[in-house]
Design an enzyme around this catalytic site. Structure first.
Site, PDB file in Angstrom:
ATOM      1  N   SER A  61     -20.720 -12.090 -21.721  1.00 22.87           N
ATOM      2  CA  SER A  61     -21.109 -13.648 -21.456  1.00 22.87           C
ATOM      3  C   SER A  61     -21.839 -13.767 -19.804  1.00 22.87           C
ATOM      4  CB  SER A  61     -20.038 -14.410 -21.446  1.00 22.87           C
ATOM      5  OG  SER A  61     -19.683 -14.772 -22.761  1.00 22.87           O
ATOM      6  N   LYS A  64     -25.503 -14.533 -20.641  1.00 25.39           N
ATOM      7  CA  LYS A  64     -26.057 -15.781 -20.779  1.00 25.39           C
ATOM      8  C   LYS A  64     -26.689 -16.389 -19.576  1.00 25.39           C
ATOM      9  CE  LYS A  64     -21.755 -16.763 -23.615  1.00 25.39           C
ATOM     10  NZ  LYS A  64     -20.513 -17.458 -23.804  1.00 25.39           N
ATOM     11  N   TYR A 188     -27.516 -12.577 -30.631  1.00 27.44           N
ATOM     12  CA  TYR A 188     -26.716 -13.083 -29.690  1.00 27.44           C
ATOM     13  C   TYR A 188     -25.749 -11.797 -29.213  1.00 27.44           C
ATOM     14  CZ  TYR A 188     -22.556 -15.314 -27.499  1.00 27.44           C
ATOM     15  OH  TYR A 188     -21.487 -15.497 -26.846  1.00 27.44           O
ATOM     16  N   TYR A 236     -15.915 -21.004 -17.950  1.00 33.27           N
ATOM     17  CA  TYR A 236     -15.270 -21.801 -19.111  1.00 33.27           C
ATOM     18  C   TYR A 236     -14.365 -22.791 -18.619  1.00 33.27           C
ATOM     19  CZ  TYR A 236     -16.935 -17.551 -20.955  1.00 33.27           C
ATOM     20  OH  TYR A 236     -17.833 -16.367 -21.355  1.00 33.27           O
ATOM     21  N   VAL A 254     -16.434 -11.490 -21.118  1.00 29.49           N
ATOM     22  CA  VAL A 254     -14.939 -10.964 -21.454  1.00 29.49           C
ATOM     23  C   VAL A 254     -14.856  -9.545 -21.496  1.00 29.49           C
ATOM     24  CG1 VAL A 254     -14.367 -13.129 -22.982  1.00 29.49           C
ATOM     25  CG2 VAL A 254     -15.451 -10.985 -23.866  1.00 29.49           C
TER      26      VAL A 254
END
Length: 311
Positions: A61, A64, A188, A236, A254
């Site tokens: 992530s 992103k 993705y 998060y 992660v």
């Protein structure tokens, strides 16, 4: 600074409480949790590192951040009609939050929001072409043409990404995906499978440092907005905890990596595969807390250790 990085790495490598690796992605489940690396790329041009800083890992992530930069470059502020800018308060793959808010993801760093940014930079292009654009952006940011996508990790995610497929289908049912679900998910998962070392990731993050010596890949305004979202949403439902403990913009993955930006000073990358309860690197978070306290680089002021923020 080198002494500090070495001290942090030695303490992390000696710590037996390492967290747990992400077992729901088979290719990540087998990663040795007994690894730790840290690297820093300063505004002055230095690159310093310690520990396993040259071991490649899946950035997951953290990608992103780069996808958001591409999406903003493609459509500008129109993006915010499709994705919000608020912390989630729930897990990164929450379906409940997406349903509650009628298919508008809370921010671009939770999985649903990242699916929208991926769909945005796809924008009618074949997935291979869109991924090529993403990889070229990351390589330009890091000044390193060896950065690549790990195909085994990507296929592992596609095979087991049932929650992400459900998020994508829900987005599509609300009219918030333009490409097909399969194209968005394939792109993705490959995006998340970009593989880098701490040294490469620290270099790649320099475009967000906001210093004249750094790569000018996005405008000053967009750098500041991306950093703001990293501060408020980059970890998060653990974003508030990271801001409280570290006080610098950061984005986790992660795979155990964290990219941290000290505006005007440096880009920092830390990696340890074991995760805490939020899905963020346990030792990486603790290491950055120590780093912020010792350097005084928190955006909220000088640390109690008296660091003044100088190199």
């Amino acid at each position: 600074m080198q002494d500090l990085l070495t001290e942090i790495a030695e303490a992390a490598l000696a710590n037996p409480d390492r967290g747990k690796v992400a077992t729901y992605i088979p290719e990540l489940a087998g990663v040795d949790p007994g690894q730790f690396g840290i690297a820093i790329a300063t505004a002055g041009g230095e690159v310093l590192s310690a520990g396993d800083a040259d071991v490649p890992f899946s950035i997951q992530s953290v990608s992103k951040v780069f996808a958001l930069a591409l999406a903003l470059g493609r459509v500008g502020d129109q993006l915010w009609s499709r994705v919000g800018r608020e912390p989630s308060g729930l897990s990164f793959d929450s379906v409940l939050l997406l349903e509650r808010e009628n298919g508008i993801p809370r921010n671009p760093f939770i999985n649903a929001g990242a699916l929208v940014t991926t769909d945005t930079y796809l924008s009618g292009s074949p997935p291979k072409e869109a991924l090529g654009e993403l990889v070229r952006f990351v390589r330009a940011a890091a000044d390193d043409d060896s950065i690549h996508i790990n195909e085994k990790v990507a296929q592992s995610e596609i095979a087991t990404g049932h929650r992400n497929f459900s998020l994508a289908h829900y987005l599509a049912s609300c009219g918030n995906l333009q490409a097909s679900v399969d194209k968005v998910l394939g792109t993705y998962c490959h995006q998340c499978a970009v593989e880098m070392t701490c040294r490469q990731l620290a270099m790649a993050g320099r475009f967000l440092v906001d210093s004249p010596q750094m790569p000018a890949l996005v405008s000053i305004e967009r750098r500041r907005r991306i950093n703001a979202l990293m501060m408020t949403c980059g970890h998060y439902d653990g974003s508030g905890d990271f801001a409280f403990r570290v006080g610098m913009p950061g984005k986790s993955g992660v795979g155990g990596g964290i990219l941290v930006i000290s505006p005007g000073r440096a880009s920092i990358a830390v990696w340890s595969p074991g995760l805490n309860r939020y899905g963020n690197s346990k030792l990486g978070t603790e290491a950055m807390e120590t780093f912020a306290r010792r350097t005084g680089w928190s955006v909220f002021g000088v640390s109690r250790d008296g660091g003044q923020g100088d190199l």
